[in-house]
Design an enzyme around this catalytic site. Structure first.
Site, PDB file in Angstrom:
ATOM      1  N   ASP A   1       0.848  -1.191   0.000  1.00  0.00           N
ATOM      2  CA  ASP A   1       0.000   0.000   0.000  1.00  0.00           C
ATOM      3  C   ASP A   1       0.885   1.244   0.000  1.00  0.00           C
ATOM      4  OD1 ASP A   1      -3.025   0.765   0.571  1.00  0.00           O
ATOM      5  OD2 ASP A   1      -1.767   2.141   1.722  1.00  0.00           O
TER       6      ASP A   1
ATOM      7  N   GLU B   1      -4.918   2.434  -3.843  1.00  0.00           N
ATOM      8  CA  GLU B   1      -3.465   2.565  -3.848  1.00  0.00           C
ATOM      9  C   GLU B   1      -2.780   1.273  -3.407  1.00  0.00           C
ATOM     10  OE1 GLU B   1      -4.874   4.545   0.062  1.00  0.00           O
ATOM     11  OE2 GLU B   1      -5.608   4.188  -1.980  1.00  0.00           O
TER      12      GLU B   1
END
Length: 366
Positions: A241, A284
């Protein structure tokens, strides 16, 4: 938040209101309608509080948990809230694997697409065969017409001869038209198959980063797990992430944020190898499958990629300003350590949160 089933949420057969009398021992329709309104309000409050996207899949998962219709989901949601860990889109995407109904719909769609592709193949084969046979008949008929024409002078009934020739030529013309129609149908069928293959490929690709998407990951995860267990080789999964991504969007804009995601995707894919599958999991977040890597080897591989990304300097090409150091955090687990491969996904997800909460820009293996 109450995740247990509520008798007031019961409905009649096939999801319709049951017509109940006070003696039925159940709630009357008015109470049922109120219960459904309450459930819808709870779903709305839940989605808003956790800033979740309003999609059909999200609503179905949340409804399954809050209504108690899926016990595993209800327990997962309750445990998540009790632990204080965030319930965000990434976690929801991970826990969605506990919902058999959602997975069943995805599998059913795959079956329908497979059936369509098979039907197109069969139609194309039939059209090609029919076209070949029609062509043979047309050539044979053409030869007979020529033979009749050459023998025409010897026939005594010239009118009858001309009628036979006219009928034969008309039949030949119709055969030629049918042949052309089948040729067009075959071309259309071939084009449909190509379009279907392209659509299936595109459905597996993230349009921003051009990496495989979560749908592609789901299939690869299943096949890789089966292959690893059959070959008695290790398999690891890792969630990555981007750190502080919201601040990048807020400061530089979403277009710049998209370019950052593409840069991270390039780092992950360029440093990966044939035995390392990289996909975008959503938002993301990226997910990696490392085939043949045990937990220690997978950690070294992924930490090397993390350090390569941290060493880069990214610039906003529109403003000329630096994005600063763009890093990612990761959580890693060995799939083949567990009987149930889904538990590795949950462990890797938990390790990612630990990496985020303990300073970011690190890889934690569990």
């Amino acid at each position: 938040m109450n995740y247990h089933s509520n008798p007031e949420q019961l409905s009649g057969k096939n999801g319709k209101d049951a017509v109940l009398s006070p003696g039925d021992g159940q709630f009357p329709p008015t109470r049922q309608r109120q219960a459904r309104r309450d459930l819808l309000e709870r779903i709305s409050v839940f989605a808003t509080r956790h800033d979740l996207e309003v999609t059909s899949v999200n609503l179905a998962i949340i409804c399954s948990a809050l209504s108690g219709s899926n016990g595993e989901l209800a327990e997962a949601f309750a445990a998540r809230e009790m632990s204080g860990d965030p319930i965000d889109q990434r976690w929801l995407d991970t826990v969605m694997r506990l919902d058999p109904e959602t997975n069943a719909r995805m599998k059913e769609l795959e079956k329908l697409v497979d059936k369509l592709e098979y039907s197109l193949i069969r139609f194309s084969q039939s059209a090609r065969s029919a076209q070949s046979e029609t062509n043979d008949h047309r050539e044979a008929l053409d030869e007979h017409i020529d033979a009749i024409s050459r023998a025409g002078d010897r026939l005594q009934n010239q009118a009858e001869f001309e009628r036979v020739i006219a009928l034969s030529r008309s039949m030949l013309e119709r055969i030629e038209q049918a042949e052309q129609a089948m040729e067009r149908s075959q071309a259309e069928s071939d084009q449909l198959r190509q379009n279907l293959a392209q659509a299936r490929m595109e459905a597996d690709v993230d349009h921003l980063t051009r990496l495989p998407n979560r749908r592609a990951f789901e299939r690869r995860f299943k096949s890789a797990n089966e292959e690893a267990r059959s070959a008695e080789k290790p398999l690891c999964v890792a969630f990555c992430d981007v750190d502080n991504f919201k601040s990048i969007n807020d400061k530089h804009g979403h277009d710049a944020g998209d370019r950052v995601l593409c840069a991270i995707a390039h780092t992950l894919s360029s440093n990966a190898s044939d035995d390392c599958f990289v996909s975008r999991h959503g938002g993301e977040e990226f997910v990696l499958l490392l085939y043949g890597f045990d937990k220690d080897a997978a950690w070294r591989k992924l930490d090397g990629i993390r350090r390569a990304q941290a060493a880069k300097t990214l610039m906003n090409r529109e403003t000329g300003k630096s994005f600063g150091k763009i890093t990612f955090s990761a959580g890693l687990a060995e799939v083949t350590e567990d009987v149930d491969p889904r538990s590795a996904l949950i462990r890797a997800d938990a390790a990612l949160y630990e990496a985020k909460e303990t300073g970011r820009n690190k890889v934690i293996a569990v």
